[in-house]
Design an enzyme around this catalytic site. Structure first.
Site, short mmCIF file in Angstrom:
data_model
loop_
_atom_site.label_atom_id
_atom_site.label_comp_id
_atom_site.label_asym_id
_atom_site.label_seq_id
_atom_site.Cartn_x
_atom_site.Cartn_y
_atom_site.Cartn_z
N LYS A 105 -40.51 9.20 -26.00
CA LYS A 105 -40.80 8.49 -24.63
C LYS A 105 -42.19 9.34 -24.26
O LYS A 105 -42.14 10.53 -24.49
CB LYS A 105 -39.80 8.73 -23.69
CG LYS A 105 -40.05 7.97 -22.47
CD LYS A 105 -38.86 8.01 -21.39
CE LYS A 105 -39.32 7.19 -20.06
NZ LYS A 105 -38.08 7.30 -19.20
N SER A 133 -36.59 2.98 -16.62
CA SER A 133 -37.77 3.25 -17.09
C SER A 133 -38.16 3.37 -18.71
O SER A 133 -39.39 3.28 -19.20
CB SER A 133 -38.46 4.23 -16.34
OG SER A 133 -37.93 5.52 -17.01
N SER A 135 -32.57 5.25 -16.01
CA SER A 135 -33.62 4.98 -16.76
C SER A 135 -33.11 4.93 -18.21
O SER A 135 -34.08 4.37 -19.22
CB SER A 135 -34.84 5.76 -16.57
OG SER A 135 -35.43 5.34 -15.66
#
Lengths: 482, 95, 484
Positions: C76, C151, C175
């Protein structure tokens, strides 16, 4: 001490004191003074994304040590908060500091006033926090340069109660505090380098009233003399404003050492809202009673205790004891001289205070940089005690030692300064002088006692000052008497 | 709880955010809705409840006082907007 | 090859059926083929990946291979990676080449996992749909008109589409779990403090926790194992040994006591999703688990609590982005004040600005007690709810999201509606407990996720239950059409 008629000043001091750690409060970056800009600013110091603070254990222990020295309460669960404001020398947009739960709460410091009396000043709190960086306005046109080497250096902010009543008291308090942190080894106390900085909160009120006046805060005054001047100026200014019918505005002011005046710095003032909240990257700092006792066991003897001991143990007058214990290094020096020389403690004190400090001051040297070590001075004192040399000759030897000519024994030997204690030799010299000066002898015997000095001088000259003064005096008296 | 455009401007100033003028009203509306939702908190009975700053009941670990960070000024300043002689530059700060 | 589990990939590498370079090349090719339709990556790091693959092949040849050596992954873009752009999906950090690695990047590099690229995400991890990224929205491979959740939308889209076997992710209020649910993946957020936060760009420090999204509990377990552990650089990292997650997977779960929080099955949960979860409960029963209803009475307050605590911490954490030392500096700024205001005004998107303003507001003078302090107290109540629940059960089970993935653009102008997406996931972050999501079926071809929550440091038990469920079902093996 200056007085202000019907007015009384109310002063509280906030001292920012850098702790003497090798690394920063929350990271492994160095704290050494004077490095090239930003070479001691690591990712944590710079507030880079994702990096995290971890508390320096020595910074915590030093703060606790200070707390113990002022008889304060050590908070066993203290908390770090974030204080938010935007400024280029504050890399994260917040300063990590302590707010509601500081590590040190409720201490006190006894100060001595110029008239010899003692006053206790309360210390509200001392909290740990990180220092900011430096903004450099010189050398650039239209821009400011930011050096973050200092950012993240551990500080304790020491906040006094508003119990100080004059600029002189403020200076006495600061000097005492300064002496204490240096003694404890928690700070180098270097004011030029910013290790010990003072903000002064000053207000005035009519004598006899209880209510405090509106206060101003004068920032970052970096010498004892400036503190005195700044406070004195601020007291006079405030009285002037009020007597002229004006009101004091609560504000931050800056002292200008060139003019001796303070001026308002309104630019920084517009409605700060610091938005304190507990720093979620740091956990509560828990200190056990056992931890505190361990730190207490490492406490050095503090200045007052040392002074009292010097008076008792060495039979020194208060003045001597105070001078000798002003700095821990000087006190250690003195004690080494006494124990190594086995000489009279008062004579040792005279040597350290008079001769040594005299020459050190002349050359602006710290005791640590003295060219004559304590052991070397002890060597000299020992030669006086065993009557190898007289006190007078010793002064000459000491000056040679200070100039780096060697040890006391080397110099005595090289210069042939060994005292003449052989009474027959002294007596022979006296006989010769008396024989040479029949006129003076007659006058002396006729009652002119003052001429004794003349004969001493002549005899000393004849023995190149090496005659044992005590023997010389005795023999001379006998022989002059006839 | 409803926030006016003025309050939005005030908060934006405190947070040092320059808002597009046309966004101010939308932000005022959205933040008012959010604060209305958040307002439910006042219904909770929290007398005698101690605030929880952290999920773990741990205390702060201490680091050894040792210099472990090397000088990486060059690497750090390679991505800086403006530097000179090792200093970060900003427009003149007036005091 | 993209259908193989990590264990199978690892076996294939050791048996020399394929090399890590071939495997890495294979995924890089899938990325260039499918990425244009997904937008799941911000940066592709082919060169770095191939160099790591070669090193992995050398390690395998030398007999020094671990269970992850040579298996590629996607990070990420919230994790700092040295020498590689680390943007957090923000214009603010578009040109931020990190000078250092996050601890988990170091760990996964050391485990021999070639990094294929950096995953797209909501800007600064603020969002539930991956529509707030400065680099554009991420599409859900199960329906390109729908959101992948957020997210960690890029991480899940990439793994669901077979662009990587596994990806790292972070979870501040759901998330990891919500996007995993929306894309048929298994995503786990471990206990707060289990995985180091060092080098992970902070959103809300007391809530943020790194984890992993994978195609099965088994895959997730082996990667989480490598990520977890004490880190002296993170004061909130927990110094306690990491359980053997992989070894725990095969334990039978007979007698496992699972609680069903009644508040999680109230109105608001789509009936079709509820039905899939009830079917999953039946599967667990056949495996020997027992169920009881429990109550988390304060759970309705978790969203309001979160939307005070998280923005407050975020407003503070994001103060460092000021255009002075790194990151975006407005070109039109002339004064210091303009540098601050314009750089932040231009560098942050609308959702980040909203949260900074909420956080600034609730911390400001006169509002602190009513909002921030009150939220911290309610947080305690929520924590106590879980403590009570875990006295009588081993795990909790409920929905991850209220419904399947929604269409792009649905909630962009209604933050409150968007925030309510996280209603089932937020409480675990507030309490700090581990939680995970795994697929329990489909509604109209879109995946439905269920959530398991465990007691502190009970990741092994959670992964064990998920793995046993996945041995009995095959939802997790389904791939989205067009990406087979």
């Amino acid at each position: 001490m200056s007085t202000h008629g019907e007015w009384e000043a109310v002063i509280g001091l906030e001292v920012h004191c850098q702790l003497l750690t090798k690394s920063k409060i929350f990271s492994g970056a160095a704290t050494a003074y004077g490095a090239e800009p930003n070479t001691q600013a690591d990712a944590v110091t710079l507030g880079f994304p994702g990096v995290l603070p971890v508390l320096n254990g020595d910074a915590l222990r030093m703060a606790i040590k200070f707390g113990l020295a002022i008889d304060a309460t050590i908070t066993q669960r203290s908390v770090f908060n974030r204080k938010h404001y935007f400024y280029p020398d504050l890399p994260k947009g917040y300063q990590i500091t302590q707010y509601e739960l500081p590590i040190v709460a409720g201490g006190k410091l006894d100060i001595e006033l110029p008239d010899g009396s003692t006053k206790t000043i309360g210390i509200t709190r001392a909290h740990m926090e990180e220092d900011a960086g430096k903004s450099l306005h010189e050398n650039f046109v239209g821009v400011t340069g930011i050096d973050l080497n200092r950012a993240g250096t551990p500080l304790i902010e020491i906040v006094s109660e508003p119990e100080i009543r004059s600029a002189a008291e403020a200076v006495a308090y600061l000097k005492k505090l300064h002496q204490l942190v240096v003694y404890l080894g928690v700070s180098d106390g270097n004011m030029q380098e910013g290790s010990f900085r003072c903000d002064a909160n000053v207000s005035v009120r009519r004598r006899g009233t209880e209510k405090f006046g509106t206060r101003t805060e004068t920032k970052n005054v970096n010498s004892f003399r400036y503190v005195e001047k700044a406070i004195e100026y601020e007291i006079e200014r405030q009285i002037g404003v009020i007597e002229a019918g004006g009101v004091i505005v609560q504000e931050t002011r800056l002292f200008n050492p060139d003019t001796g005046e303070t001026r308002s710095m309104r630019s920084k003032e517009n409605a700060n809202d610091y938005r304190y909240f507990p720093d979620p990257d740091l956990l509560p700092v828990v200190v056990t009673t056992d931890d505190i006792e361990k730190i207490r066991a490492t406490m050095p003897e503090l200045p007052e205790a040392k002074r009292n001991r010097f008076m008792q143990q060495y039979g020194l007058p208060k003045y001597d004891a105070s001078v000798l214990t002003a700095e821990a290094a000087l006190a250690d020096y003195y004690e080494t001289v006494v124990s190594t020389s086995a000489g009279d403690p008062k004579i040792c004190a005279n040597w350290v205070i008079g001769d040594l400090l005299g020459l050190l001051n002349k050359q602006s040297l710290e005791i640590g940089a003295s060219p004559v070590s304590a052991a070397a001075l002890a060597g000299l004192v020992a030669r006086i005690a065993d009557k190898t040399i007289s006190g007078k000759i010793a002064k000459e030897v000491f000056e040679a030692m200070f100039a780096g000519e060697g040890s006391a024994d080397d110099i005595i030997k090289a210069k042939g300064l060994v005292q003449i204690t052989d009474e027959s030799a002294i007596a022979a010299a006296i006989d010769e002088i008396i024989a040479k000066n029949p006129g003076q002898l007659a006058e002396y015997r006729g009652g002119k006692d003052k001429l004794f000095g003349f004969f001493v001088g002549q005899a000393m000259k004849a023995t190149q000052g090496k005659a044992n003064p005590e023997a010389l005096n005795r023999l001379l008296k006998e022989k002059l008497a006839g | 709880m409803s926030l006016t455009a003025d309050q939005i401007r005030q908060v934006a100033h405190l947070a040092r955010l320059e808002l597009k003028p046309e966004m101010t009203d939308a932000y005022a509306r959205q933040l008012s809705n959010i604060m209305a939702m958040v307002g439910q908190l006042s219904n909770a009975d929290t007398a005698n409840v101690s605030p929880m700053a952290h999920p773990l009941d741990m205390h702060q670990r201490l680091r050894l006082d040792a210099v472990t960070a090397p000088n990486l000024r060059e690497a750090f300043q390679a991505i800086a907007p403006a530097t000179e002689n090792g200093l970060y530059l900003v427009p003149k700060v007036i005091e | 090859m993209h259908k193989l589990s990590i264990k199978q990939l690892s076996e294939g590498l050791r048996a020399k059926q394929f090399s890590s370079r071939e495997l890495t090349q294979f995924y890089l090719e899938r990325i260039s083929r499918y990425e244009p339709s997904l937008n799941s990556l911000i940066t592709t790091t082919a060169e770095r990946a191939l160099a790591q693959a070669d090193a992995a092949d050398a390690a395998i040849a030398a007999g020094n291979a671990g269970p992850l050596t040579g298996v590629p992954l996607i990070q990420k873009d919230i994790f700092c990676t040295r020498g590689v752009r680390t943007s957090c999906a923000s214009k603010m950090l578009d040109r931020f080449i990190s000078p250092y690695d996050a601890t988990i990047v170091e760990k996964l590099d050391a485990a021999g996992m070639p990094m294929l690229g950096k995953a797209n995400m909501d800007e600064f991890a603020m969002g539930s749909s991956n529509e707030t990224s400065w680099y554009g929205a991420v599409k859900n491979p199960w329906d390109l008109e729908r959101v992948p959740g957020g997210s960690s939308g890029g991480s899940v889209a990439a793994v669901a589409a077979g662009l990587a076997p596994v990806a790292t992710a972070t979870d501040t209020g759901g998330s990891i779990r919500q996007p995993a649910a929306l894309t048929n993946l298994t995503g786990i957020k471990p206990t707060y403090g289990r995985v180091s936060r060092y080098g992970m760009i902070a959103f809300a420090s007391s809530l943020d926790q790194a984890g992993v999204v994978a195609r099965s509990a088994e895959d997730a377990a082996v990667v989480l194992q490598a990520m977890s552990g004490f880190d002296p650089r993170d004061s909130t990292s927990v110094d306690r040994p990491v359980d053997d997650y992989v070894a725990a997977l095969d334990r039978p779960i007979k007698g496992l006591r699972i609680g069903l929080p009644k508040e999680y099955f109230a109105d608001g949960l789509a009936p079709s999703s509820r039905q899939r979860i009830e079917q999953a409960i039946e599967v667990f029963k056949t495996l020997g688990a027992t169920f009881t209803e429990v109550s988390l009475p304060n759970s309705p307050l978790s969203v309001p609590t979160y939307y005070v605590v998280a923005p407050a911490e975020a407003s503070s954490n994001l103060s460092r982005f000021d255009g002075v030392r790194y990151g975006h500096r407005s070109e039109s700024a002339r004064t210091l004040e303009e540098i601050y205001k314009r750089s932040r005004g231009e560098g942050f998107g609308a959702e980040v600005q909203r949260r900074i303003m909420i956080g600034t507001y609730v911390l400001s003078h006169g509002y602190y007690d009513a909002y921030y302090l009150q939220a911290q107290k309610v947080r305690r109540l929520i924590f106590d709810d879980f403590k009570r629940a875990f006295e009588s059960c081993d795990l909790l089970l409920g929905p991850t999201a209220t419904d399947v993935a929604f269409k792009l653009g649905t909630n962009v102008d209604d933050p409150v509606a968007m925030y309510l997406n996280d209603i089932y996931t937020i409480a675990a972050n507030l309490a700090g407990i581990p939680a995970m999501s795994l697929s329990c079926g489909f509604v109209d071809g879109l995946p439905v996720g269920m959530q398991l929550m465990g007691n502190f440091f009970d990741e092994a038990r959670m992964l064990n239950a998920a793995h046993q469920y996945q041995q009995a079902t095959d939802f997790h093996r389904q791939l989205p059409k067009g990406f087979e």
